[in-house]
Design an enzyme around this catalytic site. Structure first.
Site, PDB file in Angstrom:
ATOM      1  N   LEU A  43      -3.329  45.795  23.629  1.00 44.17           N
ATOM      2  CA  LEU A  43      -2.254  45.249  22.805  1.00 44.17           C
ATOM      3  C   LEU A  43      -2.799  45.241  21.386  1.00 44.17           C
ATOM      4  CD1 LEU A  43      -1.002  42.117  24.805  1.00 44.17           C
ATOM      5  CD2 LEU A  43       0.058  44.371  24.676  1.00 44.17           C
ATOM      6  N   ASP A  44      -1.965  45.522  20.421  1.00 42.24           N
ATOM      7  CA  ASP A  44      -2.404  45.470  19.031  1.00 42.24           C
ATOM      8  C   ASP A  44      -2.958  44.092  18.703  1.00 42.24           C
ATOM      9  OD1 ASP A  44      -1.644  48.083  18.591  1.00 42.24           O
ATOM     10  OD2 ASP A  44       0.300  47.560  17.736  1.00 42.24           O
ATOM     11  N   ARG A  45      -3.807  44.048  17.706  1.00 44.25           N
ATOM     12  CA  ARG A  45      -4.461  42.796  17.322  1.00 44.25           C
ATOM     13  C   ARG A  45      -3.457  41.683  17.065  1.00 44.25           C
ATOM     14  NH1 ARG A  45      -5.700  40.254  12.570  1.00 44.25           N
ATOM     15  NH2 ARG A  45      -4.910  41.969  11.332  1.00 44.25           N
ATOM     16  N   THR A  50      -0.506  41.298  18.272  1.00 49.84           N
ATOM     17  CA  THR A  50       0.420  41.106  19.382  1.00 49.84           C
ATOM     18  C   THR A  50      -0.197  40.191  20.423  1.00 49.84           C
ATOM     19  OG1 THR A  50       1.281  43.326  19.028  1.00 49.84           O
ATOM     20  CG2 THR A  50       1.763  42.309  21.146  1.00 49.84           C
TER      21      THR A  50
END
Length: 172
Positions: free
Chosen positions: A143-145, A147
């Site tokens: 997951l993106d940072r 998110t």
């Protein structure tokens, strides 16, 4: 770079690397944080062919959202006390093969960019090194940072690969 040859060290740093004001680069050269081929020089040093420029910068890693668990170095007695503390990341599910955690926003999953220690895997490894230490957890997906959400973490590389393939093929 050939366009730097013959130019002063201060001019190259100020004109080419505009991250800091000229006064910062002057102080860095004077303090030896900017070196030429491993040696201290003056601000007016003329760059020559073959010179290697290095700039040592001290940076702090950006903070991330966590519980109140301290991630500083601890004594063995304090480490044993931490083991009874709740995890710094919410563990939603765990068995012998997989770990499901609720990743908070602001935290990358693994080391990247400015983050080396304030990552999901490093925080878990520090909290419980015997179970989650280096080489014991394998990311299935990211997951993106920024998110937040559930993250699957396998306890073997083969399971991580298999689950990752299922996700890629939308067969999970």
């Amino acid at each position: 770079k050939s366009r730097w040859i013959g130019r002063s060290l201060i001019d190259v740093y100020h004109d080419e690397f505009g991250s800091y004001p000229r006064s910062y680069y002057e102080a860095a050269i004077d303090a030896g944080r900017i070196l030429v081929s491993g040696k201290r020089v003056t601000c007016d040093y003329a760059i020559k062919q073959g010179d290697e420029l290095t700039h040592t910068v001290h940076r702090h890693e950006p903070a991330v959202s966590l519980s109140d668990l301290s991630l500083s170095t601890t004594s063995p007695a304090e480490h044993d006390k931490q083991q009874s503390e709740p995890p710094p990341i919410e563990i939603v599910y765990e068995d012998d093969t997989i770990l499901v955690v609720d990743k908070p926003a602001s935290m990358p999953i693994h080391a990247c960019g400015a983050y080396n220690y304030n990552t999901l895997l490093e925080v878990l490894a520090h909290w419980k090194p015997e179970s989650y230490g280096t080489g014991k957890l394998f990311t299935v997906h990211r997951l993106d940072r920024l998110t937040s959400g559930l993250v699957l973490i396998a306890k073997s590389s083969s399971l991580a690969s298999s689950l990752g393939k299922c996700i890629l093929e939308r067969d999970l």
